[in-house]
Design a protein around this motif. Structure first.
Motif, PDB file in Angstrom:
ATOM      1  N   GLU A   1     -17.876  30.136   6.885  1.00 32.18           N
ATOM      2  CA  GLU A   1     -18.939  31.017   6.413  1.00 32.18           C
ATOM      3  C   GLU A   1     -18.390  32.409   6.146  1.00 32.18           C
ATOM      4  OE1 GLU A   1     -21.268  28.787   9.868  1.00 32.18           O
ATOM      5  OE2 GLU A   1     -19.379  29.885   9.756  1.00 32.18           O
TER       6      GLU A   1
ATOM      7  N   ARG B   1     -26.275  38.009   1.405  1.00 38.27           N
ATOM      8  CA  ARG B   1     -25.955  36.692   0.875  1.00 38.27           C
ATOM      9  C   ARG B   1     -24.879  36.066   1.738  1.00 38.27           C
ATOM     10  NH1 ARG B   1     -24.526  36.003  -5.371  1.00 38.27           N
ATOM     11  NH2 ARG B   1     -26.739  36.464  -5.470  1.00 38.27           N
TER      12      ARG B   1
ATOM     13  N   SER C   1     -22.323  32.791   2.375  1.00 38.38           N
ATOM     14  CA  SER C   1     -21.671  31.686   1.679  1.00 38.38           C
ATOM     15  C   SER C   1     -20.992  30.768   2.677  1.00 38.38           C
ATOM     16  CB  SER C   1     -20.637  32.214   0.690  1.00 38.38           C
ATOM     17  OG  SER C   1     -21.252  32.860  -0.394  1.00 38.38           O
TER      18      SER C   1
ATOM     19  N   ARG D   1     -26.303  25.322  -4.087  1.00 37.35           N
ATOM     20  CA  ARG D   1     -24.955  24.820  -3.898  1.00 37.35           C
ATOM     21  C   ARG D   1     -24.252  24.726  -5.240  1.00 37.35           C
ATOM     22  NH1 ARG D   1     -25.190  19.393  -0.587  1.00 37.35           N
ATOM     23  NH2 ARG D   1     -22.951  19.387  -1.063  1.00 37.35           N
TER      24      ARG D   1
ATOM     25  N   THR E   1     -19.264  25.223  -2.580  1.00 36.31           N
ATOM     26  CA  THR E   1     -19.878  26.205  -1.697  1.00 36.31           C
ATOM     27  C   THR E   1     -21.398  26.022  -1.641  1.00 36.31           C
ATOM     28  OG1 THR E   1     -20.086  27.805  -3.484  1.00 36.31           O
ATOM     29  CG2 THR E   1     -18.112  27.955  -2.109  1.00 36.31           C
TER      30      THR E   1
ATOM     31  N   THR F   1     -24.697  28.635  -0.852  1.00 36.36           N
ATOM     32  CA  THR F   1     -25.044  30.046  -0.722  1.00 36.36           C
ATOM     33  C   THR F   1     -26.468  30.196  -0.214  1.00 36.36           C
ATOM     34  OG1 THR F   1     -23.548  30.659  -2.515  1.00 36.36           O
ATOM     35  CG2 THR F   1     -25.280  32.214  -1.957  1.00 36.36           C
TER      36      THR F   1
END
Length: 122
Positions: free
Chosen positions: A4, A17, A19, A70, A76, A78
Motif C-alpha cells: 500500500e 488517495r 493505492s 482497479r 493496482t 485505488t
C-alpha cells in the motif's frame, strides 16, 4: 504480495488517495478489498471490488465518499477518499481474496498488505 501507499495526515473535509500494488502472480485471480483498524477497535470492512471490477460493495459509513477502482494494466487498486472525517482515522489495509462471492469479512481474505496510516484532523 500487496504493497500500500498514499496514507497521511489531512484536515477534515479533505481527500486522500490510497493505492495497493499486487504481484502479477495473483492480481488477475483475486478480488480486492480495503479494511481499516482504529486504535482499540476491531478491523472493519471498508470496500470490496470483484476481480473484473463489476461488483463493488461499500460499508455504509463510507458510501458516497469513497470510491474504489482497479487498473489491470498497473495491477493496482485505488481507494479515493473524499470528505474525510476524523472518525475515518485508522490504519488502512489492502487485502486480496480468492473468494468470488463478495468478501466483506476479513476471514475471507488470503493476502494482506502492511497497512498505511490515515489521520484526519478536526
Amino acid at each position: 504480495q500487496l504493497v500500500e501507499s498514499g496514507g497521511g495526515l489531512v484536515q477534515a473535509g479533505g481527500s486522500l488517495r490510497l493505492s495497493c500494488a499486487a504481484s502479477g502472480r495473483i492480481y488477475s485471480s483475486v478480488s480486492m478489498g480495503w479494511f481499516r483498524q482504529a486504535p482499540g477497535k476491531e478491523r472493519e470492512f471498508v470496500v470490496y471490488i470483484s476481480r473484473n471490477g463489476g461488483s463493488i460493495y461499500y460499508a455504509d459509513s463510507v458510501k458516497g465518499r469513497f470510491t474504489i477502482s482497479r487498473d489491470s494494466t498497473k495491477m493496482t487498486v485505488t481507494l479515493q477518499m473524499n470528505s474525510l472525517k476524523p472518525e475515518d482515522s485508522a490504519v488502512y489495509y489492502c487485502a486480496a481474496s480468492y473468494y468470488s462471492g463478495g468478501a466483506t469479512s476479513s476471514d475471507e481474505y488470503d493476502y494482506w498488505g502492511q497497512g498505511t496510516q490515515v489521520t484526519v484532523s478536526s
